[in-house]
Design an enzyme around this catalytic site. Structure first.
Site, PDB file in Angstrom:
ATOM      1  N   ALA A  78     -91.356 -16.906  37.217  1.00  0.00           N
ATOM      2  CA  ALA A  78     -90.897 -17.207  35.862  1.00  0.00           C
ATOM      3  C   ALA A  78     -89.407 -17.506  35.851  1.00  0.00           C
ATOM      4  O   ALA A  78     -88.603 -16.783  36.453  1.00  0.00           O
ATOM      5  CB  ALA A  78     -91.197 -16.024  34.945  1.00  0.00           C
ATOM      6  N   GLU A 125     -83.132 -15.253  53.590  1.00  0.00           N
ATOM      7  CA  GLU A 125     -83.004 -16.022  52.348  1.00  0.00           C
ATOM      8  C   GLU A 125     -81.623 -15.753  51.742  1.00  0.00           C
ATOM      9  O   GLU A 125     -81.332 -14.591  51.456  1.00  0.00           O
ATOM     10  CB  GLU A 125     -84.108 -15.582  51.391  1.00  0.00           C
ATOM     11  N   HIS A 180     -86.224 -20.076  45.794  1.00  0.00           N
ATOM     12  CA  HIS A 180     -86.938 -18.931  45.202  1.00  0.00           C
ATOM     13  C   HIS A 180     -87.046 -19.082  43.670  1.00  0.00           C
ATOM     14  O   HIS A 180     -86.605 -18.205  42.908  1.00  0.00           O
ATOM     15  CB  HIS A 180     -86.213 -17.632  45.571  1.00  0.00           C
ATOM     16  N   ARG A 238     -93.441 -14.662  50.380  1.00  0.00           N
ATOM     17  CA  ARG A 238     -92.252 -14.028  50.937  1.00  0.00           C
ATOM     18  C   ARG A 238     -91.963 -14.650  52.297  1.00  0.00           C
ATOM     19  O   ARG A 238     -92.883 -14.857  53.099  1.00  0.00           O
ATOM     20  CB  ARG A 238     -92.456 -12.508  51.104  1.00  0.00           C
TER      21      ARG A 238
HETATM   22  N1  LIG Z   1     -91.621 -17.183  44.772  1.00  0.00           N
HETATM   23  C1  LIG Z   1     -91.562 -16.380  43.718  1.00  0.00           C
HETATM   24  O1  LIG Z   1     -90.723 -16.538  42.838  1.00  0.00           O
HETATM   25  C2  LIG Z   1     -92.565 -15.266  43.588  1.00  0.00           C
HETATM   26  C3  LIG Z   1     -92.838 -14.710  42.335  1.00  0.00           C
HETATM   27  C4  LIG Z   1     -93.804 -13.709  42.234  1.00  0.00           C
HETATM   28  C5  LIG Z   1     -94.447 -13.247  43.365  1.00  0.00           C
HETATM   29  N2  LIG Z   1     -94.107 -13.763  44.563  1.00  0.00           N
HETATM   30  C6  LIG Z   1     -94.796 -13.328  45.784  1.00  0.00           C
HETATM   31  O2  LIG Z   1     -96.117 -13.879  45.746  1.00  0.00           O
HETATM   32  C7  LIG Z   1     -96.992 -13.051  46.525  1.00  0.00           C
HETATM   33  C8  LIG Z   1     -98.200 -12.686  45.686  1.00  0.00           C
HETATM   34  O3  LIG Z   1     -97.796 -11.887  44.569  1.00  0.00           O
HETATM   35  P1  LIG Z   1     -98.918 -11.121  43.731  1.00  0.00           P
HETATM   36  O4  LIG Z   1     -98.247 -10.413  42.633  1.00  0.00           O
HETATM   37  O5  LIG Z   1    -100.003 -12.085  43.433  1.00  0.00           O
HETATM   38  O6  LIG Z   1     -99.428 -10.110  44.835  1.00  0.00           O
HETATM   39  P2  LIG Z   1    -100.482  -8.915  44.687  1.00  0.00           P
HETATM   40  O7  LIG Z   1     -99.781  -7.639  44.462  1.00  0.00           O
HETATM   41  O8  LIG Z   1    -101.562  -9.288  43.722  1.00  0.00           O
HETATM   42  O9  LIG Z   1    -101.042  -8.882  46.162  1.00  0.00           O
HETATM   43  C9  LIG Z   1    -101.948  -7.900  46.546  1.00  0.00           C
HETATM   44  C10 LIG Z   1    -103.152  -8.563  47.150  1.00  0.00           C
HETATM   45  O10 LIG Z   1    -102.777  -9.302  48.330  1.00  0.00           O
HETATM   46  C11 LIG Z   1    -103.874  -9.354  49.226  1.00  0.00           C
HETATM   47  N3  LIG Z   1    -103.455  -8.855  50.557  1.00  0.00           N
HETATM   48  C12 LIG Z   1    -102.843  -7.676  50.852  1.00  0.00           C
HETATM   49  N4  LIG Z   1    -102.665  -7.555  52.177  1.00  0.00           N
HETATM   50  C13 LIG Z   1    -103.167  -8.693  52.732  1.00  0.00           C
HETATM   51  C14 LIG Z   1    -103.276  -9.154  54.081  1.00  0.00           C
HETATM   52  N5  LIG Z   1    -102.873  -8.405  55.127  1.00  0.00           N
HETATM   53  N6  LIG Z   1    -103.831 -10.364  54.293  1.00  0.00           N
HETATM   54  C15 LIG Z   1    -104.257 -11.129  53.261  1.00  0.00           C
HETATM   55  N7  LIG Z   1    -104.207 -10.724  51.961  1.00  0.00           N
HETATM   56  C16 LIG Z   1    -103.647  -9.536  51.714  1.00  0.00           C
HETATM   57  C17 LIG Z   1    -104.952  -8.453  48.623  1.00  0.00           C
HETATM   58  O11 LIG Z   1    -105.862  -9.262  47.913  1.00  0.00           O
HETATM   59  C18 LIG Z   1    -104.213  -7.581  47.641  1.00  0.00           C
HETATM   60  O12 LIG Z   1    -105.000  -7.148  46.569  1.00  0.00           O
HETATM   61  C19 LIG Z   1     -96.154 -11.851  46.947  1.00  0.00           C
HETATM   62  O13 LIG Z   1     -95.650 -12.063  48.232  1.00  0.00           O
HETATM   63  C20 LIG Z   1     -95.019 -11.842  45.932  1.00  0.00           C
HETATM   64  O14 LIG Z   1     -93.896 -11.172  46.435  1.00  0.00           O
HETATM   65  C21 LIG Z   1     -93.214 -14.764  44.697  1.00  0.00           C
HETATM   66  O1  LIG Z   2     -88.377 -12.749  43.162  1.00  0.00           O
HETATM   67  C1  LIG Z   2     -89.564 -13.057  43.074  1.00  0.00           C
HETATM   68  O2  LIG Z   2     -90.269 -13.387  44.038  1.00  0.00           O
HETATM   69  C2  LIG Z   2     -90.169 -13.075  41.760  1.00  0.00           C
HETATM   70  O3  LIG Z   2     -89.239 -13.275  40.792  1.00  0.00           O
HETATM   71  C3  LIG Z   2     -90.945 -11.813  41.588  1.00  0.00           C
HETATM   72  O4  LIG Z   2     -90.210 -10.732  42.030  1.00  0.00           O
HETATM   73  P1  LIG Z   2     -90.773  -9.303  41.624  1.00  0.00           P
HETATM   74  O5  LIG Z   2     -92.029  -9.143  42.391  1.00  0.00           O
HETATM   75  O6  LIG Z   2     -89.720  -8.335  41.978  1.00  0.00           O
HETATM   76  O7  LIG Z   2     -91.023  -9.379  40.163  1.00  0.00           O
END
Ligand SMILES: NC(=O)c1ccc[n+]([C@@H]2O[C@H](COP(=O)([O-])OP(=O)(O)OC[C@H]3O[C@@H](n4cnc5c(N)ncnc54)[C@H](O)[C@@H]3O)[C@@H](O)[C@H]2O)c1
Ligand SMILES: O=C(O)[C@H](O)COP(=O)(O)O
Length: 340
Positions: free
Chosen positions: A302, A279, A298, A251
């Site tokens: 998927a 963004e 972004h 993020r």
């Molecule tokens: N770019 C994209 O399209 C996209 C898609 C999916 C997810 N994401 C992002 O990727 C990231 C990871 O997603 P996820 O589903 O694996 O997350 P998640 O829900 O598995 O993350 C939770 C974990 O993050 C860690 N965490 C929490 N607070 C923390 C801190 N202060 N310092 C370090 N680690 C910490 C812990 O291990 C916790 O269990 C998120 O920011 C999510 O929004 C982006």
């Molecule tokens: O927008 C994103 O980062 C991914 O598509 C995941 O979003 P979500 O956590 O809302 O599924």
């Protein structure tokens, strides 16, 4: 009595934006879902404003949610007295569901694990691409036709580097698995990672300052929470050595954009940013034109044919829940505070 009659299927509603509904569920997934549950109300429900939608809500034992779901607050839950489980077809649930659902004993499941794979694959590619300075080489070639030549920092190559991972999240763990093949030293900063889990993952756990000081690549995988907002600021960026690569597929809010922009404009660091804050970035952001920066809009999660993974995962979850009461990707109420 008719012993051949099938057991009655629980009623379920699908609550998400039309476009997400069309993208997430394949025809096969919808057919499987219709076998497991009785889908009631419009497909999908995009708000709770009509008698037909409220009737569906009143009957539903399962709610499948997705991107664009309206807020499921106390009033909606009051109108859904039979609701047992919310099965989300995407990752983040805290944007539409609050602790009230958990307080009422409703079980909640997420498809974040299914989305973690494409994000981790994208991150792996960004790390390999970034360490080769591919963006700088490509820029040089495009603008001067100079072959295999780049100004500024030397290419590193991915083998044997030190990779710093902020957040052993679902995505973070997949990234650890993928980068292990680079013979990289892997450092992790995560206050929620147990010693036993760190040992299982084969990583060294370090505080944030050390993560920044020692990493050739700093890759961000923590969720956006009050604790992680701008966790990478000017001080942390200053600890990175010259030529270090910053990858953000998590993020934008995790990084202080102004501080990162200053470092990138100076050419001291490289970055691969799939997410930004804000963004999209303003039209006049200098980041768009820099040879040491790759910006993608972004797209790490998927996309295209991968999106069906999310619907498939949710349908499997519903099938298991209906058959055996199991939710393999259940979220606990206390996780809401530190999960994506
Ligand atoms: N770019 C994209 O399209 C996209 C898609 C999916 C997810 N994401 C992002 O990727 C990231 C990871 O997603 P996820 O589903 O694996 O997350 P998640 O829900 O598995 O993350 C939770 C974990 O993050 C860690 N965490 C929490 N607070 C923390 C801190 N202060 N310092 C370090 N680690 C910490 C812990 O291990 C916790 O269990 C998120 O920011 C999510 O929004 C982006
Ligand atoms: O927008 C994103 O980062 C991914 O598509 C995941 O979003 P979500 O956590 O809302 O599924």
């Amino acid at each position: 009595m008719d012993h051949t009659a099938p057991p009655s299927r629980p009623s379920a509603v699908i609550v998400m934006a039309e476009q997400s509904f069309r993208e997430v569920f394949s025809e096969t997934a919808l057919a499987r879902l219709s076998t497991a549950v009785e889908l009631v109300g419009p497909l999908p429900i995009t708000d709770f404003d009509s008698p037909e939608r409220r009737d569906a809500l009143a009957a539903a034992r399962i709610m499948l949610t997705g991107w664009g779901a309206p807020r499921v607050d106390a009033a909606v839950l009051d109108a859904a007295p039979r609701l047992e489980a919310v099965v989300h077809t995407a990752g983040t649930v805290k944007t539409f569901l609050d602790a009230e659902a958990f307080a009422r004993g409703i079980r909640v499941s997420t498809a974040a694990a299914a989305n973690a794979t494409p994000v981790a694959e994208f991150t792996f590619a960004a790390i390999v691409f970034g360490l080769k300075r591919a963006s700088r080489f490509a820029h040089q070639l495009r603008t001067t036709r100079r072959h295999r030549s780049v100004d500024g920092v030397p290419p590193l190559g991915a083998n044997g580097v030190t990779i710093g991972i902020l957040g052993a999240s679902r995505v973070g763990r997949e990234v650890i698995r993928l980068v292990s093949r680079l013979q990289a030293r892997i450092l992790v900063c995560d206050p929620y990672l147990s010693t036993a889990d760190a040992a299982r993952l084969g990583v060294e756990v370090v505080p944030l300052e050390e993560l920044c000081r020692r990493s050739d690549v700093l890759t961000l995988h923590a969720p956006s929470t009050p604790d992680t907002r701008r966790i990478i600021g000017a001080a942390e960026l200053a600890l990175l050595h010259d030529g270090a690569l910053v990858v953000n597929t998590a993020r934008g809010a995790l990084i202080d954009t102004e501080a990162l922009t200053a470092e990138l404009v100076s050419g001291r660091l490289d970055a691969y940013l799939d997410v930004t804050d804000p963004e999209p970035l303003p039209q006049d952001s200098p980041l768009y034109a820099l040879p040491n920066v790759v910006l993608t809009p972004h797209i790490a999660g998927a996309l295209g044919n991968e999106i069906h993974r999310l619907g498939d995962s949710a349908v499997r979850e519903v099938e298991q829940y209906v058959g055996r009461g199991i939710l393999a990707h259940e979220l606990r109420a206390d996780e809401l505070a530190y999960t994506a």
